[in-house]
Design an enzyme around this catalytic site. Structure first.
Site, PDB file in Angstrom:
ATOM      1  CE  LYS A  68     -47.938 -15.780  35.337  1.00  0.00           C
ATOM      2  NZ  LYS A  68     -48.216 -17.317  35.373  1.00  0.00           N
ATOM      3  CG  HIS A  94     -49.271 -11.220  35.083  1.00  0.00           C
ATOM      4  ND1 HIS A  94     -49.389 -12.052  36.151  1.00  0.00           N
ATOM      5  CD2 HIS A  94     -50.180 -11.291  34.185  1.00  0.00           C
ATOM      6  CE1 HIS A  94     -50.663 -12.787  35.619  1.00  0.00           C
ATOM      7  NE2 HIS A  94     -51.082 -12.107  34.327  1.00  0.00           N
ATOM      8  N   GLY A 137     -50.182  -9.680  41.157  1.00  0.00           N
ATOM      9  CA  GLY A 137     -49.475  -8.376  41.578  1.00  0.00           C
ATOM     10  C   GLY A 137     -50.129  -7.167  40.897  1.00  0.00           C
TER      11      GLY A 137
END
Length: 166
Positions: A68, A94, A137
């Protein structure tokens, strides 16, 4: 002379009670943004030395693997900012990356904003990097911006991006 007007969570009142009141406009430490904590109310802390924004590495990613990443805007003043890429396989989500980067930048007097995220596939043997996916998110980072930053750091690599999720 009348007593100074005091403030409780934005409400103006004329007396003190159990230490919950303080002069209007003053914020308790926990109410201030982290970058301002410890500074007297109404005063900004001394900012990092001029040019220090340029000393922040544009890219810090793992040397190999699929992981990520986030694209972060680091801001020194209203008109001075720098976009940076941070990525690691150690992050399960993240926001774990942002939770590590943000305090580091705040110590230097910068304010951070996550512009989005995705994934990076880094193959150092073949000198290839692929940017793809999105963050649930933070949303999808602008992969084109990410690739431009990666190209500056990895000049002899083949770097591509796509909107593919995998």
């Amino acid at each position: 002379m009348s007593a100074p007007r005091l403030c409780v969570f934005g409400l103006s009142v004329g007396s003190r009670s159990a230490g919950l009141l303080w002069p209007r406009g003053h914020l308790r430490g926990w109410q201030r943004p982290l970058a301002l904590r410890g500074a007297p109310p109404g005063r900004r802390p001394a900012m990092a030395a001029a040019g220090q924004l340029s000393s922040v590495a544009e890219v810090e990613i793992d040397p190999d693997g699929t992981f990520k990443y986030i694209l972060v805007r680091v801001q020194q003043e209203a008109d001075k900012h720098r976009d940076i890429v941070r990525g690691t396989a150690a992050a399960e989500f993240h926001n774990h990356i942002f939770e590590k980067v943000n305090p580091e930048m705040e110590k230097l007097g910068f304010v951070c904003k996550c512009l989005g995220g995705g994934k990076i596939e880094h193959n150092s043997k073949e000198k290839k990097i692929r940017v793809f996916g999105l963050s649930t998110g933070y949303g999808k980072a602008d992969h084109a911006v990410t690739v431009e930053l990666l190209k500056r750091a990895y000049k002899d690599y083949e770097i591509s991006w796509s909107d593919d999720k995998k």
